[in-house]
Design a protein around this motif. Sequence first.
Motif, PDB file in Angstrom:
ATOM      1  N   VAL A 135     -10.518   6.935   1.420  1.00 35.07           N
ATOM      2  CA  VAL A 135     -10.592   5.487   1.250  1.00 35.07           C
ATOM      3  C   VAL A 135     -12.066   5.099   1.352  1.00 35.07           C
ATOM      4  CG1 VAL A 135     -10.046   3.232   2.242  1.00 35.07           C
ATOM      5  CG2 VAL A 135      -8.291   5.004   2.144  1.00 35.07           C
ATOM      6  N   GLN A 194     -11.170   0.224  -1.228  1.00 37.02           N
ATOM      7  CA  GLN A 194     -10.605  -0.955  -0.564  1.00 37.02           C
ATOM      8  C   GLN A 194     -11.669  -2.029  -0.465  1.00 37.02           C
ATOM      9  OE1 GLN A 194      -8.295  -0.459   3.144  1.00 37.02           O
ATOM     10  NE2 GLN A 194      -9.428  -2.187   4.004  1.00 37.02           N
ATOM     11  N   VAL A 208      -9.151   5.989  -3.072  1.00 40.42           N
ATOM     12  CA  VAL A 208      -8.903   4.552  -3.090  1.00 40.42           C
ATOM     13  C   VAL A 208     -10.180   3.804  -2.732  1.00 40.42           C
ATOM     14  CG1 VAL A 208      -7.530   2.672  -2.099  1.00 40.42           C
ATOM     15  CG2 VAL A 208      -6.521   4.962  -2.356  1.00 40.42           C
ATOM     16  N   VAL A 224       0.059   2.648  -3.907  1.00 38.06           N
ATOM     17  CA  VAL A 224      -1.032   3.626  -3.920  1.00 38.06           C
ATOM     18  C   VAL A 224      -0.410   4.972  -4.285  1.00 38.06           C
ATOM     19  CG1 VAL A 224      -2.730   4.864  -2.523  1.00 38.06           C
ATOM     20  CG2 VAL A 224      -2.463   2.387  -2.276  1.00 38.06           C
ATOM     21  N   TYR A 226      -1.771   3.454   4.356  1.00 40.79           N
ATOM     22  CA  TYR A 226      -1.870   4.285   3.158  1.00 40.79           C
ATOM     23  C   TYR A 226      -0.962   5.503   3.260  1.00 40.79           C
ATOM     24  CZ  TYR A 226      -5.924   1.600   1.606  1.00 40.79           C
ATOM     25  OH  TYR A 226      -6.737   0.583   1.184  1.00 40.79           O
ATOM     26  N   LEU A 258       0.829  -1.206   0.000  1.00 43.06           N
ATOM     27  CA  LEU A 258       0.000   0.000   0.000  1.00 43.06           C
ATOM     28  C   LEU A 258       0.861   1.253   0.000  1.00 43.06           C
ATOM     29  CD1 LEU A 258      -2.943  -0.929   2.397  1.00 43.06           C
ATOM     30  CD2 LEU A 258      -2.676  -1.339  -0.042  1.00 43.06           C
ATOM     31  N   THR A 310      -3.312  10.487   1.281  1.00 42.62           N
ATOM     32  CA  THR A 310      -4.482   9.849   0.673  1.00 42.62           C
ATOM     33  C   THR A 310      -5.735  10.665   0.995  1.00 42.62           C
ATOM     34  OG1 THR A 310      -3.483   7.655   0.839  1.00 42.62           O
ATOM     35  CG2 THR A 310      -5.879   7.745   0.585  1.00 42.62           C
TER      36      THR A 310
END
Length: 261
Positions: A105, A87, A85, A76, A98, A72, A102
């Motif tokens: 998620v 998941q 993202v 990513v 992450y 990750l 990020t």
Amino acid sequence: MHKVDTVVSAGAAGPHLARPGLHSLAGSNIVADVSEMNAAGIILPAVGFLAGAAALKFFLYSRLEYITAAMLTKYVPKGGRGATVIQLGGGTRELYYYPKDTMTVIHVGEKANKGLMEQAGVTAAVPTIVKQQPITELGFQADSSVDAVVALGVLSQLNWQQRQQCLEEIARVLKPGMPLVYIEPVQEGASPIRWLIGASASKQALSDAELKALQGGPRFNYAEHDIALQGQDPHAVGIAVKSQAYVPKQQQDDKETKRRK
């Protein structure tokens, strides 16, 4: 290390992914040779066998967690406004792996614990949205709008038709040139006592043919994987990058319908 097709840059659609060999993530420097531990488990006295198996199971689980964190962190995308993202599977612990920039998620799963996941997202400083629905249905997300999809031990739990539907949805929502990152149990090289020592003991595992099909087809123009925990609880650890030229099946069908009118 296993590769499929060639590496293609993300171009205007996104940053070029760094793709060094996955052996550095799933190879001997992470997945240590545990053959001695495995042999020790066979010769343990009966009274100590379960304790030894429990210790080995914890060891393998810890290795798998380390590999997940490395995947990750490495694959990513980072930078810009931060990655969006999706998941599939996994739990709260992955939120801490992450990249720190990020943006969002989106955790998808029928049995996802919404309150727990969202609270963990706050603690991990990663905004988290939970969708309590099948992983084969990603209709909430627009075409080509996601920077990465992460699949953690869930693609292997689908039948062939469901897996193809899920892969179609993954390819639809991914931006061109962006990765599907996956860690999935596989059949090849499993220990005879996987049921006792494996973190994935209760899960179905992909056959070699199913693993190849997961990476093949027109959806992805680059795929690479390695096998971690070989000989004990083997997992395919890999990426598959969405093709720049891929057109989602629904768009193809709509185009064909218009052509026939």
